[in-house]
Design a protein around this motif. Sequence first.
Motif, PDB file in Angstrom:
ATOM      1  N   SER A  11      52.546  14.987 -25.285  1.00  0.00           N
ATOM      2  CA  SER A  11      51.731  13.887 -23.460  1.00  0.00           C
ATOM      3  C   SER A  11      51.707  12.385 -24.121  1.00  0.00           C
ATOM      4  O   SER A  11      51.586  12.205 -24.887  1.00  0.00           O
ATOM      5  N   VAL A  12      52.063  11.403 -22.879  1.00  0.00           N
ATOM      6  CA  VAL A  12      51.969  10.083 -23.301  1.00  0.00           C
ATOM      7  C   VAL A  12      50.391   9.433 -24.099  1.00  0.00           C
ATOM      8  O   VAL A  12      50.293   8.961 -24.744  1.00  0.00           O
ATOM      9  N   LEU A  36      60.302  11.372 -27.507  1.00  0.00           N
ATOM     10  CA  LEU A  36      60.297  12.521 -27.006  1.00  0.00           C
ATOM     11  C   LEU A  36      59.371  13.116 -26.245  1.00  0.00           C
ATOM     12  O   LEU A  36      58.051  13.689 -27.110  1.00  0.00           O
ATOM     13  N   ILE A  37      59.747  13.227 -24.981  1.00  0.00           N
ATOM     14  CA  ILE A  37      57.928  13.557 -24.250  1.00  0.00           C
ATOM     15  C   ILE A  37      58.161  14.969 -23.040  1.00  0.00           C
ATOM     16  O   ILE A  37      59.626  14.851 -22.695  1.00  0.00           O
ATOM     17  N   ASP A  42      53.599   9.995 -16.354  1.00  0.00           N
ATOM     18  CA  ASP A  42      53.416   8.503 -15.949  1.00  0.00           C
ATOM     19  C   ASP A  42      54.336   7.773 -17.138  1.00  0.00           C
ATOM     20  O   ASP A  42      53.514   8.048 -17.808  1.00  0.00           O
ATOM     21  N   LEU A  43      55.333   7.601 -17.274  1.00  0.00           N
ATOM     22  CA  LEU A  43      55.857   7.200 -18.620  1.00  0.00           C
ATOM     23  C   LEU A  43      55.094   5.315 -18.617  1.00  0.00           C
ATOM     24  O   LEU A  43      55.536   4.182 -19.633  1.00  0.00           O
ATOM     25  N   ARG A  44      54.658   4.447 -18.048  1.00  0.00           N
ATOM     26  CA  ARG A  44      53.888   3.395 -17.965  1.00  0.00           C
ATOM     27  C   ARG A  44      53.742   3.231 -18.685  1.00  0.00           C
ATOM     28  O   ARG A  44      53.743   1.788 -19.701  1.00  0.00           O
ATOM     29  N   ASP A  55      63.851  12.770 -22.217  1.00  0.00           N
ATOM     30  CA  ASP A  55      62.778  14.739 -22.623  1.00  0.00           C
ATOM     31  C   ASP A  55      63.260  15.568 -23.669  1.00  0.00           C
ATOM     32  O   ASP A  55      63.697  15.505 -23.951  1.00  0.00           O
ATOM     33  N   LEU A  56      62.010  15.834 -24.325  1.00  0.00           N
ATOM     34  CA  LEU A  56      61.697  16.361 -25.542  1.00  0.00           C
ATOM     35  C   LEU A  56      62.735  18.129 -25.139  1.00  0.00           C
ATOM     36  O   LEU A  56      63.044  17.784 -25.983  1.00  0.00           O
TER      37      LEU A  56
END
Length: 167
Positions: A11-12, A36-37, A42-44, A55-56
């Motif tokens: 997770s972010v 790598l998520i 939300d990538l902000r 992408d993981l």
Amino acid sequence: MRYRLDVVSPSVGEVVTFAGGWLVDRVMAGWDVTVLIDGPQDLRPLEILGVGTQDLEGALEMWADRPHPQTVAVAAALFSADARVRQGVLNALDHGLTEVTLWGEHWPEELDDTVGSVHHQLSAAARAFKAQALAAIEHPVAVGNAETFRRGVMARPSVAADLIPAG
């Protein structure tokens, strides 16, 4: 040649909470940092930290074909939950050519003999950017002066001088 750090996390929020300041300092030192998520998130907050994302699942499928980074940082919970991540970490530790750093609250017992506690002293900029990223995930807490990790022993000296043995 720029040094590369691949960060593997579920997770972010976990990346920001446990390693956000360290990642900012690595980016400011000229490293290429890629998180790598897993899944749409939300990538902000990661953009605030100045890191790239990938992408993981796709990265794990192509792991053997990816250029190997100088450092891999992994959430300890993901090490325990995903056999592919676990095997990648164990392979990196066995070969001793890639620095392996783990974070989290629950350390895998099987790694106790191969990883030691280290910490990174955060710069003022790292603390400021981490605070903003934490606010973006709606987890505004006081940012400390250091972040603590576990790092695997390498066969050759690490390229990173920012992780200092703790204790």
